[in-house]
Design a protein around this motif. Structure first.
Motif, PDB file in Angstrom:
ATOM      1  N   GLU A 675       0.982  -1.175  -0.065  1.00 56.23           N
ATOM      2  CA  GLU A 675      -0.144   0.099   0.029  1.00 56.23           C
ATOM      3  C   GLU A 675       0.854   1.246  -0.209  1.00 56.23           C
ATOM      4  O   GLU A 675       1.687   1.172   0.656  1.00 56.23           O
ATOM      5  N   LEU A 676       0.792   2.328  -0.736  1.00 60.69           N
ATOM      6  CA  LEU A 676       1.262   2.938  -1.316  1.00 60.69           C
ATOM      7  C   LEU A 676       0.546   4.269   0.139  1.00 60.69           C
ATOM      8  O   LEU A 676      -0.129   4.916   0.099  1.00 60.69           O
ATOM      9  N   LYS A 677       2.035   5.288   1.280  1.00 61.40           N
ATOM     10  CA  LYS A 677       1.444   5.361   2.238  1.00 61.40           C
ATOM     11  C   LYS A 677       2.405   6.864   2.218  1.00 61.40           C
ATOM     12  O   LYS A 677       3.880   6.539   2.917  1.00 61.40           O
ATOM     13  N   SER A 678       2.001   7.729   2.186  1.00 59.13           N
ATOM     14  CA  SER A 678       3.377   8.769   2.209  1.00 59.13           C
ATOM     15  C   SER A 678       3.833   8.803   1.278  1.00 59.13           C
ATOM     16  O   SER A 678       5.400   9.381   1.398  1.00 59.13           O
ATOM     17  N   GLY A 679       3.824   8.438  -0.400  1.00 60.13           N
ATOM     18  CA  GLY A 679       5.378   7.808  -1.369  1.00 60.13           C
ATOM     19  C   GLY A 679       5.389   6.681  -1.115  1.00 60.13           C
ATOM     20  O   GLY A 679       7.068   6.822  -1.432  1.00 60.13           O
ATOM     21  N   VAL A 680       4.896   6.092   0.457  1.00 61.83           N
ATOM     22  CA  VAL A 680       6.500   4.904  -0.091  1.00 61.83           C
ATOM     23  C   VAL A 680       4.907   3.758   0.560  1.00 61.83           C
ATOM     24  O   VAL A 680       4.065   3.902   0.701  1.00 61.83           O
ATOM     25  N   TRP A 681       6.315   2.591  -0.658  1.00 55.54           N
ATOM     26  CA  TRP A 681       5.055   1.778  -0.798  1.00 55.54           C
ATOM     27  C   TRP A 681       5.501   1.004   0.157  1.00 55.54           C
ATOM     28  O   TRP A 681       6.635   0.032   0.554  1.00 55.54           O
ATOM     29  N   VAL A 682       4.669   0.215   1.219  1.00 56.00           N
ATOM     30  CA  VAL A 682       4.567  -0.398   2.629  1.00 56.00           C
ATOM     31  C   VAL A 682       3.890  -2.062   2.623  1.00 56.00           C
ATOM     32  O   VAL A 682       2.806  -1.653   2.051  1.00 56.00           O
ATOM     33  N   GLU A 683       4.441  -3.391   2.237  1.00 51.64           N
ATOM     34  CA  GLU A 683       3.877  -4.142   2.546  1.00 51.64           C
ATOM     35  C   GLU A 683       3.213  -4.867   3.843  1.00 51.64           C
ATOM     36  O   GLU A 683       3.392  -4.079   4.668  1.00 51.64           O
ATOM     37  N   GLU A 684       2.066  -4.960   3.629  1.00 55.35           N
ATOM     38  CA  GLU A 684       1.378  -5.830   4.225  1.00 55.35           C
ATOM     39  C   GLU A 684       1.548  -6.724   5.051  1.00 55.35           C
ATOM     40  O   GLU A 684       2.702  -7.383   5.041  1.00 55.35           O
ATOM     41  N   GLY A 685       1.682  -6.287   6.548  1.00 56.22           N
ATOM     42  CA  GLY A 685       2.411  -6.689   7.797  1.00 56.22           C
ATOM     43  C   GLY A 685       3.755  -6.690   8.214  1.00 56.22           C
ATOM     44  O   GLY A 685       4.636  -7.184   9.083  1.00 56.22           O
ATOM     45  N   ALA A 686       3.788  -5.931   7.140  1.00 52.95           N
ATOM     46  CA  ALA A 686       5.311  -4.902   7.734  1.00 52.95           C
ATOM     47  C   ALA A 686       5.394  -3.984   8.519  1.00 52.95           C
ATOM     48  O   ALA A 686       4.339  -3.149   8.566  1.00 52.95           O
ATOM     49  N   ASP A 687       6.747  -4.007   9.356  1.00 56.42           N
ATOM     50  CA  ASP A 687       6.547  -2.698  10.807  1.00 56.42           C
ATOM     51  C   ASP A 687       7.961  -1.750  10.191  1.00 56.42           C
ATOM     52  O   ASP A 687       8.848  -2.365  10.127  1.00 56.42           O
ATOM     53  N   VAL A 688       7.315  -0.952   9.966  1.00 56.73           N
ATOM     54  CA  VAL A 688       8.036   0.506   9.576  1.00 56.73           C
ATOM     55  C   VAL A 688       9.032   1.250  10.492  1.00 56.73           C
ATOM     56  O   VAL A 688      10.193   1.081  10.061  1.00 56.73           O
ATOM     57  N   LYS A 689       8.518   0.565  12.134  1.00 57.07           N
ATOM     58  CA  LYS A 689       9.829   1.389  12.859  1.00 57.07           C
ATOM     59  C   LYS A 689      10.630   0.485  12.954  1.00 57.07           C
ATOM     60  O   LYS A 689      11.724   0.506  13.463  1.00 57.07           O
ATOM     61  N   LYS A 690      10.602  -0.948  13.153  1.00 60.53           N
ATOM     62  CA  LYS A 690      12.130  -2.192  12.775  1.00 60.53           C
ATOM     63  C   LYS A 690      12.575  -2.070  11.726  1.00 60.53           C
ATOM     64  O   LYS A 690      13.115  -2.950  11.738  1.00 60.53           O
ATOM     65  N   ALA A 691      12.330  -1.059  10.515  1.00 62.35           N
ATOM     66  CA  ALA A 691      12.827  -1.735   9.290  1.00 62.35           C
ATOM     67  C   ALA A 691      14.326  -1.004   9.760  1.00 62.35           C
ATOM     68  O   ALA A 691      14.418   0.154   9.778  1.00 62.35           O
ATOM     69  N   LYS A 692      14.812  -1.584   8.855  1.00 62.24           N
ATOM     70  CA  LYS A 692      16.221  -1.708   8.612  1.00 62.24           C
ATOM     71  C   LYS A 692      16.552  -0.772   7.011  1.00 62.24           C
ATOM     72  O   LYS A 692      16.373  -1.191   5.764  1.00 62.24           O
ATOM     73  N   GLU A 693      16.694   0.505   7.834  1.00 66.66           N
ATOM     74  CA  GLU A 693      17.298   1.201   5.983  1.00 66.66           C
ATOM     75  C   GLU A 693      18.552   0.708   5.354  1.00 66.66           C
ATOM     76  O   GLU A 693      19.254   0.612   5.895  1.00 66.66           O
ATOM     77  N   VAL A 694      18.276   0.443   4.005  1.00 66.69           N
ATOM     78  CA  VAL A 694      19.372   0.094   3.071  1.00 66.69           C
ATOM     79  C   VAL A 694      18.920   1.287   2.076  1.00 66.69           C
ATOM     80  O   VAL A 694      18.002   1.527   0.882  1.00 66.69           O
ATOM     81  N   LYS A 695      19.862   1.779   1.320  1.00 71.62           N
ATOM     82  CA  LYS A 695      19.894   3.059   0.117  1.00 71.62           C
ATOM     83  C   LYS A 695      19.899   2.411  -0.971  1.00 71.62           C
ATOM     84  O   LYS A 695      21.150   1.201  -1.083  1.00 71.62           O
ATOM     85  N   ALA A 696      18.914   2.611  -1.754  1.00 71.73           N
ATOM     86  CA  ALA A 696      18.570   2.638  -3.432  1.00 71.73           C
ATOM     87  C   ALA A 696      20.240   2.400  -3.443  1.00 71.73           C
ATOM     88  O   ALA A 696      20.740   3.495  -3.784  1.00 71.73           O
ATOM     89  N   PHE A 697      20.446   1.371  -4.706  1.00 72.51           N
ATOM     90  CA  PHE A 697      21.857   1.037  -5.097  1.00 72.51           C
ATOM     91  C   PHE A 697      23.069   1.155  -4.926  1.00 72.51           C
ATOM     92  O   PHE A 697      23.975   0.662  -5.086  1.00 72.51           O
ATOM     93  N   SER A 698      23.252   0.547  -3.464  1.00 70.91           N
ATOM     94  CA  SER A 698      24.055  -0.172  -2.508  1.00 70.91           C
ATOM     95  C   SER A 698      24.946  -0.498  -2.694  1.00 70.91           C
ATOM     96  O   SER A 698      24.441  -1.336  -3.002  1.00 70.91           O
ATOM     97  N   THR A 699      25.452  -1.197  -1.314  1.00 70.65           N
ATOM     98  CA  THR A 699      26.222  -1.934  -1.640  1.00 70.65           C
ATOM     99  C   THR A 699      25.017  -2.964  -1.615  1.00 70.65           C
ATOM    100  O   THR A 699      24.953  -4.320  -1.540  1.00 70.65           O
TER     101      THR A 699
END
Length: 734
Positions: A675-699
């Motif tokens: 679901e698109l929430k504030s410009g971010v696609w969030v998978e159903e059941g995913a916890d945004v607060k616990k998510a580890k950030e990964v920069k796009a196109f990084s190693t």
């Protein structure tokens, strides 16, 4: 549109093999310039038995004002062999080389980092063909051609041909300047039965039992979905192919199946024993002018194509009902001549007696054993005799014989769509609508040609020991020569016994058995889930169409509406109850990378603004979503332009055989719901607060893809995604 940043893709793989792909890119050595646009791309495929030879032709355009040097890269299928590469530069051919996986991956990672298009990560593994090209003239074009072969391995009696056209959010939704053309010629020593594409509406010609030509041609094509073609073979008169898909591998969700039934080209048809046709034509006063002229020509077309073994009748109705014959007569030369004269003499006058005309058609004495096909054409609301829907339907149901099929045509917008749709559903036929700008003759002739040669009627299926449910269509249609039936459903136990298809050819009962018992049923290996991900969405689309049909025809029912909303949210479908899901283009722009590569900006600026500006990301899917929302806006109406649009949109879902992408705030990707929430696609059941950030196109980004290859298609959503993988949550950020 001057810019066409489309990418030529090609994939040819068996159903169970790891994905193989072929996406051709022409990348300037000057890093300030984006990959060259594609003027056109064309693919010609010849499959002979289990060997495929593919020839891909691309024309690239250099939109700069200076000659450019570039590198052409083209991933090839695993096991594929490049047999030729042609480059037209002053008559000289440029040599190329095939690079192994490790070096190929490094090249692709550098391309993805440079282009910043997450769609390209799907093509990051495998071998690639590489060639250096110079010079490409300023504002000029460069033509390239590559040919390669591959041996296909059958699994479950099926072959899959895939031509990926969905490579990235920015490139792939641009339109080609000219055309996208794909032609596949299939030659086989075994008769070809099933020919099915879940991705595109294909034009198909069956030359003979062992040869089929299928193709797609689109001008200024929006390349937003992969092309898939499934092929089935059988020595039997009628072939059956079964595919299964288990999204979560024996988890909580029951698996899906698709069953395709198709006859050989020369399969014995009921038409050889004869059919009965009744043509029922509205001649009320509202048919005056061009409509009555089309009615005359339509009748003449059908009558003159009757076979000697057929029987037929013509019934015209206005205020009264008049039958040409008391009962259907054999299609002799004399009868055809008389009927043609009757058709040419039709005159418009009076009201619209739908109920008496229906009853008259149903009460005819039809030759024993002959299927009875009724083609019913009207342009108005019932005004004579019984005029309410329930009364008309009660009379029709009471008079309808078992072996009669009725096909309704509503001409114009002043028709009762609820009534005509219900008549067609009850009569196990189909309802169609001819809009004011469309040809009645063409619409009726197309249907008549299709139903003129039924191969098997009154079909029943024993599903090989599986406990199937939610199978669509719910009413089994008849099988016609040159056509096929495609069913989608769910099941709770495995297909471990032979599948049995029964039906009638005229008066004669026929039974066909497929599979060899336990462990030898037709189902594909359920572990081969990746190529069959279209199945859940197509099943859901058909179920939503069925539910909407029930609501339209029988009135609002809260439990059905709740089910529609739940399915629509999960699978990203626009319905009368979820039209709010359609996403405006500006919302997708929020999800576009903020730091666009300088090369992209340069090429955009060189192409100019205004009408020449590049197509925005997701434009084609967004238009599809808006089209659906517009079609459903008058969902509750019985008559009028909006009612016709709602009926057609519902039928499009109910009969769907292709997956269409649409830009909504819900997307179903790789068996996951986002679901698109504030410009971010969030998978159903995913916890945004616990998510580890990964920069796009990084190693870390590429390492994540290496560890979880199934995320490749998820990354097409963009560079702002929250997802689950390996029991953890990740947040992709720009």
């Amino acid at each position: 549109m001057k810019k066409a940043l489309s990418i030529l893709l090609f994939l040819l793989a068996t159903v169970t093999a790891a994905p193989a792909f072929s996406i051709g890119l022409l990348i300037p050595n000057d890093t300030s310039v984006a990959p060259f646009a594609v003027e056109s791309h064309r693919a010609t495929v010849v499959i002979t038995n289990n060997a495929a030879v593919t020839t891909v032709e691309q024309v690239f355009r250099n939109n700069t004002d200076r000659p450019m040097e570039a590198v052409f890269v083209f991933p090839i299928p695993e096991g594929g062999t490049v047999s030729d590469f042609s480059l037209w530069i002053e008559g000289k051919k440029t040599a190329g080389a095939v690079l192994e996986k490790n070096e190929a991956r490094q090249i692709y990672e550098s391309i993805v980092r440079r282009v910043r298009d997450p769609g390209l990560v799907e093509y990051i593994d495998g071998k690639i063909f590489k060639a250096s090209i110079f010079p490409i003239p300023p504002r000029g074009t460069q033509k390239l051609e590559i040919k390669f072969g591959q041996v296909l391995q059958p699994k479950g009696g099926l072959y899959q041909y895939r031509y990926p056209l969905s490579a990235g959010k920015d490139y792939v939704t641009a339109k080609t300047n000219q055309d996208f053309t794909l032609t596949a010629t299939v030659n086989s020593s075994i008769p070809i039965t099933t020919v099915y594409s879940p991705s595109h509406k294909i034009d198909m010609t069956r030359k003979k039992n062992g040869q089929v030509v299928a193709g797609v041609e689109e001008l200024q094509a929006s390349l937003d979905r992969d092309f898939d073609l499934f092929l089935g073979y059988s020595e039997k008169e009628i072939g059956v192919n079964l595919m299964t898909h288990d999204p979560d591998g024996d988890g909580e969700e029951n698996p899906y199946f698709m069953l395709a039934i198709a006859p050989k080209v020369n399969a014995a048809a009921v038409s050889e024993a004869g059919q009965t046709f009744t043509f029922v034509m509205d001649t009320s006063g509202s048919m005056a002018g061009e409509k009555i002229e089309q009615a005359r020509e339509t009748l003449a077309f059908c009558i003159q194509r009757l076979k000697p073994q057929d029987n037929f009748n013509v019934i015209r109705f206005s205020t009264d009902v008049e039958a040409l014959f008391a009962n259907p007569k054999p299609a002799t030369n004399e009868a055809i001549k008389e009927a043609t004269a009757f058709a040419r003499g039709l005159e418009p006058a009076g009201g619209t007696a739908i109920e008496p005309a229906l009853v008259a058609a149903m009460k005819q004495k039809v030759a024993a054993g002959q299927p009875h096909q009724v083609i019913f054409v009207t342009d108005g609301l019932p005004t004579v005799g019984v005029t309410d829907n329930n009364g008309i339907l009660a009379s029709f149901s009471a008079a309808k014989p078992k072996n009669t099929r009725i096909f309704t045509f509503g001409v114009g917008y002043s028709v009762n769509t609820t009534l005509l749709d219900t008549i067609a559903e009850t009569g196990r036929g189909r309802s169609d609508y001819v809009k004011p700008e469309e040809s009645m003759e063409e619409a009726v002739a197309t249907l008549y040609t299709r139903i003129s040669s039924p191969v098997l009627t009154d079909i029943t299926i024993e599903y090989g020991g599986a406990r199937v449910y939610d199978v669509y269509p719910t009413q089994m249609p008849d099988l016609f020569r040159g056509d096929q039936i495609v069913l989608f459903g769910r099941y709770r136990s495995t297909f471990n016994k032979p599948i049995v298809v029964s039906g009638k050819v005229g008066n004669e009962s026929r039974t066909y058995t497929y599979g060899g018992g336990t462990g030898k049923a037709l189902a594909l290996d359920e572990s081969s889930s990746a190529p069959l991900e279209f199945m859940p969405k197509l099943w859901a689309t058909r179920k939503v169409g069925f539910l909407l049909d029930q609501i339209r025809l029988n009135g609002r029912q809260p439990e059905l509406e709740t089910e529609v909303v739940a399915l629509a949210k999960r699978f990203g479908l626009v319905t009368p109850y979820t039209s709010f899901l359609a996403v405006d283009d500006s919302e997708f722009q929020q999800n576009r990378p903020i730091d666009m590569p300088r090369g992209r900006q340069l090429e955009d600026s060189m192409l100019g603004g205004g009408d020449s500006a590049p197509m925005r990301p997701q434009a084609a899917p967004m238009q599809e979503a808006k089209r659906k929302a517009e079609a459903f806006k008058d969902f509750d109406a019985e008559s009028g332009e909006g009612a016709v649009a709602a009926s057609e949109a519902t039928r499009e879902y109910r009969d769907s055989v292709t997956v269409k992408s649409s830009a909504t705030s819900r997307q179903f990707v790789a068996n996951r719901s986002f679901e698109l929430k504030s410009g971010v696609w969030v998978e159903e059941g995913a916890d945004v607060k616990k998510a580890k950030e990964v920069k796009a196109f990084s190693t870390d980004y590429f390492n994540l893809l290496k560890k979880f290859p199934e995320l490749k298609s998820v990354m097409k959503l963009g560079d702002r995604v929250v997802l689950k993988a390996g029991g953890k949550f990740y947040k992709i950020v720009p």
